[in-house]
Design a protein around this motif. Structure first.
Motif, PDB file in Angstrom:
ATOM      1  N   LEU A 298       0.769  -1.113   0.045  1.00 50.45           N
ATOM      2  CA  LEU A 298       0.081  -0.138  -0.093  1.00 50.45           C
ATOM      3  C   LEU A 298       0.866   1.449   0.084  1.00 50.45           C
ATOM      4  O   LEU A 298       0.667   2.181  -0.774  1.00 50.45           O
ATOM      5  CB  LEU A 298      -0.944   0.144   1.336  1.00 50.45           C
ATOM      6  N   LYS A 299       1.734   1.355   0.918  1.00 50.77           N
ATOM      7  CA  LYS A 299       2.830   2.541   0.873  1.00 50.77           C
ATOM      8  C   LYS A 299       3.391   2.618  -0.612  1.00 50.77           C
ATOM      9  O   LYS A 299       3.620   3.646  -1.038  1.00 50.77           O
ATOM     10  CB  LYS A 299       3.806   2.177   1.930  1.00 50.77           C
ATOM     11  N   ALA A 300       3.977   1.409  -0.884  1.00 54.06           N
ATOM     12  CA  ALA A 300       4.705   1.441  -2.164  1.00 54.06           C
ATOM     13  C   ALA A 300       3.959   2.072  -3.245  1.00 54.06           C
ATOM     14  O   ALA A 300       4.294   2.787  -4.514  1.00 54.06           O
ATOM     15  CB  ALA A 300       5.257   0.093  -2.653  1.00 54.06           C
ATOM     16  N   PHE A 301       2.424   1.657  -3.228  1.00 55.32           N
ATOM     17  CA  PHE A 301       1.575   1.958  -4.339  1.00 55.32           C
ATOM     18  C   PHE A 301       1.399   3.614  -4.425  1.00 55.32           C
ATOM     19  O   PHE A 301       1.288   4.128  -5.504  1.00 55.32           O
ATOM     20  CB  PHE A 301       0.085   1.648  -4.335  1.00 55.32           C
ATOM     21  N   TYR A 302       1.295   4.325  -3.299  1.00 62.69           N
ATOM     22  CA  TYR A 302       1.194   5.650  -3.231  1.00 62.69           C
ATOM     23  C   TYR A 302       2.462   6.382  -3.711  1.00 62.69           C
ATOM     24  O   TYR A 302       2.405   7.283  -4.467  1.00 62.69           O
ATOM     25  CB  TYR A 302       0.752   6.165  -1.869  1.00 62.69           C
TER      26      TYR A 302
END
Length: 465
Positions: free
Chosen positions: A219-223
């Protein structure tokens, strides 16, 4: 298509036997594909800076980057095989001399020594630049969703793992008393209904140090990835295809702010949306469609959808969503009739005219990143999970070169040059790599080979099925 625009390798050297003609064809197809789409090997890596002392180098930077790509194209599976199969082989040496003007093929350790000093950002730009070139040359235009949107599937996968800490950025997972140290990536791939999966951008999932308060995650990587995508392609019309992990207010808000469409697998993580869909669909009989497809129309699809479902996220942001459901009934391998449910939440407005395309060419295209993407790279001979280096920077460079190799391989495999040279095919994709390895190791090229290859007019077309 005019005959004088069809590239025919059989006319290049009619005195050779059929096996040698096939080998010449494969080498020629590789060269023509790279030059036709990307301007040659040197141009692909032209944006990378060389950290070496220029007075002491034996190999141009592009030649060492290409050697890494070739390792993946030939499915060698390990860096040492570059040394054993390519460096210690005279036809291989000759090809490198013809292509790059050097008198030997590099050692596998030479690749690692360079890669640990290269910039992953510059290597990433080489990967992204190739996808951008395919977009700019309209190679993928025919597969745009609704004639507008390029479908970008985003998903994560593991790459390498260790019993001991590999670098300060390792992710960790503990099972009982045993701790595993591993690395993951989040990939954004351009996917098309005919099976293309081109790497557009990679976000490495890694911790900022050995003892982080919280680990990095998808999730963090997606942002981070989404921000980089928007900065790199500010006006490109995208439809982001995601699994259910990303279904939530932050993703909805981000895509709407960026002007992107999204198709996200919808399971049980948005219960209020699902409840409204179940309650409202009975009041919208017009939002229903049945479709038959497949051989002898044996696949039966039933579509239902509801537009403008309100949703308020945990930060009190209001969203208007659509839920699209497809129930697909077809016989399995044993002949038993099975029904599978596919369901997405999206910001598309669904209609009778768009439901089938959005579901089949948009939502279900996400599985291409898992099948033609990660599965092929892990189990199809590319050996994604092999540890090509113990250096964390070099590992990233090898990973990105693998993505370049996969892009080239797909263009070769699905292109009209290959279909014309091998009209009956060669079996599996691994067989293409095996034959290309045989050609690279055994075929002795004449000095004018490149001139003859470049002199023949040609086109490259792709099967649209």
């Amino acid at each position: 298509m005019k005959n004088n625009l069809i590239f025919d390798f059989r006319t290049m050297n009619p005195t050779t036997d059929s096996a040698e003609q096939e080998q010449e064809a494969l080498i020629g197809i590789l060269i023509k594909t790279v030059e036709h789409f990307f301007g040659g090997f040197q141009k692909i890596f032209g944006g990378a800076s060389d950290p070496r002392d220029q007075r002491k180098i034996n190999y141009p930077l592009a030649s060492l980057c290409f050697a890494g790509v070739l390792m993946f194209l030939l499915r060698l599976g390990a860096r040492r095989q570059v040394t054993y199969q390519l460096r210690k082989n005279e036809p291989s040496r000759e090809k490198f001399e013809i292509l790059f003007g050097v008198d030997s093929f590099p050692h596998g350790d030479t690749l690692n020594d360079l890669y640990l000093r290269l910039s992953p950002q510059e290597a990433q730009e080489a990967v992204t630049g190739m996808a951008e070139t395919l977009i700019r040359k309209k190679v993928l235009s025919r597969w745009r969703l609704r004639g507008i949107y390029y479908v970008v599937a985003v998903d994560g996968t593991g790459t390498i793992s260790f019993d001991k800490r590999h670098c300060p950025y390792c992710l960790t997972r503990t099972h009982g008393t045993k701790t595993i140290y591993y690395h993951e990536v989040l990939e954004a791939k351009l996917v098309t209904p005919n099976g293309f999966a081109f790497s557009l951008m990679t976000e490495f999932i890694e911790n900022p140090g050995e003892n982080p308060g919280k680990q990095d995650c998808e999730l963090k990587a997606f942002y981070r990835l989404a921000q980089r995508l928007k900065e790199r392609f500010p006006r490109l019309p995208l439809c982001i295809s995601l699994d259910s992990l990303f279904a939530g207010g932050p993703t909805f808000d981000l895509c709407n702010r960026y002007g992107w469409k999204f198709l996200i697998v919808h399971k049980d993580n948005l219960p209020s949306v699902e409840q409204q869909f179940e309650a409202l669909q009975r009041f919208h009989p017009e939002c229903h469609l049945e479709y038959r497809t497949g051989k002898e129309a044996r696949i039966h699809q039933q579509y239902r959808w509801v537009n403008n479902i309100p949703y308020i996220d945990t930060e009190n942001r209001e969203h208007s969503l659509c839920v699209l459901r497809c129930l697909e009934t077809k016989p399995d391998k044993t002949g038993q009739i099975r029904t599978t449910r596919f369901q997405w939440v999206t910001n598309f407005k669904i209609s009778q005219a768009s439901a089938i395309e959005i579901a089949n060419d948009g939502g279900r295209s996400r599985w291409i990143i898992e099948n033609e993407g990660f599965n092929v790279q892990k189990n199809g001979g590319f050996e994604l999970e092999h540890v090509y280096s113990n250096n964390d920077v070099a590992c990233k460079i090898f990973y990105l070169l693998l993505q370049i190799a996969c892009t080239l391989f797909q263009l070769i495999q699905r292109g009209s040059l290959f279909r014309r040279a091998f009209p009956t095919g060669v079996g599996s994709a691994k067989n293409i790599a095996f034959r290309l390895l045989e050609a690279w190791r055994n075929l002795r090229l004449a000095r004018d080979f490149l001139d003859r290859v470049r002199a023949q007019p040609f086109q490259i077309r792709f099967d649209t099925s």
